[in-house]
Design an enzyme around this catalytic site. Structure first.
Site, PDB file in Angstrom:
ATOM      1  N   GLU A 143      36.700  35.470  40.434  1.00  0.00           N
ATOM      2  CA  GLU A 143      37.872  36.273  40.075  1.00  0.00           C
ATOM      3  C   GLU A 143      38.301  36.016  38.629  1.00  0.00           C
ATOM      4  O   GLU A 143      38.476  34.866  38.227  1.00  0.00           O
ATOM      5  CB  GLU A 143      39.053  35.938  41.002  1.00  0.00           C
ATOM      6  N   GLU A 240      48.662  40.342  47.052  1.00  0.00           N
ATOM      7  CA  GLU A 240      48.988  39.133  46.296  1.00  0.00           C
ATOM      8  C   GLU A 240      50.107  39.425  45.293  1.00  0.00           C
ATOM      9  O   GLU A 240      49.897  39.380  44.085  1.00  0.00           O
ATOM     10  CB  GLU A 240      47.748  38.599  45.591  1.00  0.00           C
TER      11      GLU A 240
END
Ligand SMILES: O=C(O)[C@@H](O)C(=O)CO
Ligand SMILES: [Mg+2]
Length: 259
Positions: A143, A240
């Site tokens: 990520e 998130e």
């Protein structure tokens, strides 16, 4: 229609971690993700998942010494033993919790450090991880993190994680497309979603620039949710985001998607 997973590291923060599972199920989610399970024995988390019929879809390898500025150790030269022990521990939790994806945290790279050595270390540790996880069919994810939220992380741009994925070159290694970070660094989210479909196997969402509910700010999420359907994305979308207030008060956007 996208499938949404609650993020228990950012949502329901008004509750102790273990109580967030019940709140998530009550709010209509069928799946969860979170950063780290390691403060709890796997059986404790497993019991919560089973009790509330939730699937765990993502968690991360350990972060290292966060107080000292670390955010993962898998790219730090000389820390290979620790990195591989973290990878092994993540595999134990993934198997116990029946989780199909693990984000392998790379590292922050101190100013002046030998960046190439960090990248080489990461590639070697990812080869180790890919081999350990492959027999179990569990995917490993990379990520990119924007430099305002996480200064000096090994990669900030989606194009860096895509290049790193190609360099690692293992069938069970993919990227995790966090659209909040992507908007802050790369923009052109439509291009990223269309052009690289299949290479990202997990999505995360939050508004930009404030990382709140996906119903404000400069990203048009209802357009992107349709686009994800159009490109055939069948993975999870992790929520998130940091709620503006109490988590449930901000779930209006989620009502059409609740189970
Ligand atoms: O975006 C994030 O910060 C997280 O998804 C993560 O895994 C580590 O920083
Ligand atoms: Mg993220």
């Amino acid at each position: 229609m996208p499938k949404f997973a609650a993020n228990l590291s950012t949502q329901f923060g008004e509750l102790p971690f273990i109580e967030r599972f019940a709140a998530t199920a009550n709010a209509g989610f069928r799946a969860v993700e979170f950063l780290f399970p390691y403060d709890f024995p796997a059986e404790v988390i497993k019991a919560e998942l089973e009790k509330h019929q939730l699937e765990l879809v993502l968690f991360n390898t350990a972060a290292g010494n966060v107080q000292a500025g670390e955010w993962g150790v898998s790219a730090i030269p000389g820390r290979e033993q620790e990195a591989r022990a973290d990878i092994d521990r993540a595999l134990e939790y993934a198997l116990a919790l029946n989780c199909q994806q693990v984000h392998v945290m790379a590292a922050t790279v101190p100013n002046g450090a030998d960046r190439a050595a960090y990248e080489e270390t990461f590639v070697r540790n990812m080869h180790y991880a890919a081999e350990r996880f492959a027999p179990h069919g569990i995917r490993l994810l990379l990520e990119a993190l924007n430099p305002v939220t996480k200064p000096n992380y090994l990669y900030a741009s989606q194009y860096q994680t895509l290049a790193m994925m190609a360099r690692i070159d293992r069938a069970n290694v993919f990227t995790q497309l966090d659209l909040f970070h992507a908007q802050l660094v790369d923009g052109n989210l439509t291009h990223l979603i269309r052009e690289y479909a299949g290479r990202y196997r997990h999505i995360q969402i939050a508004s930009a620039p404030h990382r709140h509910e996906p119903d404000e700010g400069e990203i048009n999420y209802s357009y992107l949710f349709d686009l994800l359907d159009e490109v055939g994305y069948d993975g999870w979308v992790g929520c998130e985001y940091i709620p503006r207030g109490r988590t449930e008060a901000g779930l209006g956007w989620f009502a059409p998607y609740a189970k």
